[in-house]
Write a protein that holds these residues in place. Structure first.
Motif, PDB file in Angstrom:
ATOM      1  N   THR A  31      17.120 -16.481 -27.792  1.00 21.25           N
ATOM      2  CA  THR A  31      17.405 -16.360 -26.718  1.00 21.25           C
ATOM      3  C   THR A  31      17.050 -15.578 -25.228  1.00 21.25           C
ATOM      4  N   LYS A  61      18.626  -6.998 -30.493  1.00 17.90           N
ATOM      5  CA  LYS A  61      17.925  -7.689 -28.972  1.00 17.90           C
ATOM      6  C   LYS A  61      16.601  -6.576 -27.988  1.00 17.90           C
ATOM      7  N   VAL A  77      17.866 -11.471 -29.565  1.00 18.93           N
ATOM      8  CA  VAL A  77      17.436 -12.209 -28.180  1.00 18.93           C
ATOM      9  C   VAL A  77      16.719 -11.337 -26.842  1.00 18.93           C
ATOM     10  N   TYR A  78      16.493 -11.835 -26.064  1.00 15.70           N
ATOM     11  CA  TYR A  78      15.680 -11.199 -25.104  1.00 15.70           C
ATOM     12  C   TYR A  78      16.298 -11.236 -23.189  1.00 15.70           C
ATOM     13  N   VAL A  79      16.118 -10.028 -22.714  1.00 18.21           N
ATOM     14  CA  VAL A  79      16.509  -9.903 -21.676  1.00 18.21           C
ATOM     15  C   VAL A  79      15.727  -9.891 -20.479  1.00 18.21           C
ATOM     16  N   ALA A 120      24.389 -10.222 -24.825  1.00 16.16           N
ATOM     17  CA  ALA A 120      23.306  -9.995 -25.550  1.00 16.16           C
ATOM     18  C   ALA A 120      23.920 -10.059 -26.599  1.00 16.16           C
TER      19      ALA A 120
END
Length: 312
Positions: free
Chosen positions: A136, A102, A160-162, A153
């Motif tokens: 995502t 992540k 996943v990228y936030v 995530a």
């Protein structure tokens, strides 16, 4: 829920809360623990914190190794240093291998980078990652949504990228509102003259623009898109089908982000006219709100751009 103020603090709070019940979550720091407000995590869980120094490529590779061993590593630092400096590592050693790593990138956009200028002000990250299969992409609109996005995530299998900011984001959502798995939340439903799509920290400005347009007799629907290039856009397509005029507003380069996503969906499903409001140049230093106003993201400028386009 651990207390927090901005999106950086929200990331740290989510990590602390998850660590209480999940011994697999880890923080990987390329000399960014302080920037990510995660010093308390490193102090409380030193065995679940890896410091790589100023070496983003190394940090991504460390996360890949940990993910391949069953851990859930979160790499947090400035989003440009992740998606540009460590782009190859994110692509080849995480995206291609579909590993459960992540990434949380701060200083996104003008509102996220503000006073630090173009070297720490990033509006290309979404375009870069949207070209990589398996990722995502979460674009929370405020600190509370960032907190819930980080926790979601951890539950998703795969990279996943936030996208996070500077810590000065405007609160829009109730703190307990979950991060929508549908990728969309309708905030204003005044009518079908147009649909205004927003993502990230301009949501409050788009909502105010919708209110201004209503006073001018233009009735629009205003929505938040919190998952970009989502695997199941059905709910988004339902909203898109409600109008022939679609507008996207994003604190990102005009290419590769929300505008490109909505344009693609429109072309492939129900053709409509799409007007993109986004950055077409590099930014400069300045306080967040005046800077965003200068580059056309004030509620008044957004409303005027919509009004002018609808009159043609």
């Amino acid at each position: 829920m651990t207390g927090f103020k901005g999106t950086r603090e929200a990331f740290a709070a989510a990590m602390l809360d998850m660590a209480e019940t999940n011994d697999k979550v880890m923080v990987i720091s390329p000399d960014s623990l302080k920037a990510m407000r995660a010093v308390p995590f490193g102090e409380k869980y030193p065995e679940r914190y890896v410091e790589c120094g100023i070496a983003e490529q190394c940090a991504v590779d460390v996360a890949a190794g940990l993910a391949s061993a069953g851990m859930v590593p979160f790499v947090g630092t400035y989003c440009g240093f992740l998606t540009m400096r460590a782009c190859e590592q994110m692509r080849t050693f995480v995206g291609y291998t579909n590993l459960n790593a992540k990434f949380v990138g701060v200083n996104a956009g003008l509102l996220g980078g503000e006073r630090e200028g173009v070297t720490h002000q990033f509006y290309e990250d979404l375009g870069i990652l949207s070209s990589m299969p398996n990722f995502t992409i979460f674009t929370p609109a405020d600190p509370a949504q960032c907190y819930h996005a980080v926790k979601m995530a951890a539950k998703i299998e795969g990279p996943v990228y936030v996208r996070a900011g500077s810590g000065r984001e405007t609160d829009v959502y109730d703190r307990n509102t979950p991060f929508s798995p549908d990728g969309i939340t309708v905030w204003r439903n005044y009518g079908d003259d147009a649909v205004l799509f927003s993502n990230g920290f301009v949501l409050d400005r788009v909502l105010e623009a919708a209110d201004l347009l209503k006073k001018q007799g233009i009735n629009v629907t205003a929505v938040d898109i919190n998952i970009l290039y989502g695997k199941n856009p059905d709910k988004l397509l339902e909203v898109m089908a409600g109008s022939e005029r679609l507008f996207t507003v994003e604190d990102h380069n005009i290419n590769g982000g929300l505008g490109s996503y909505i344009s693609r969906l429109a072309c492939e499903n129900k053709p409509a006219r799409v007007r993109r409001i986004a950055l077409t140049t590099y930014g400069e230093s300045g306080p967040a709100k005046p800077l965003a106003d200068y580059y056309g993201f004030s509620p008044e400028a957004i409303a005027e751009a919509v009004r002018a386009a609808l009159s043609k």
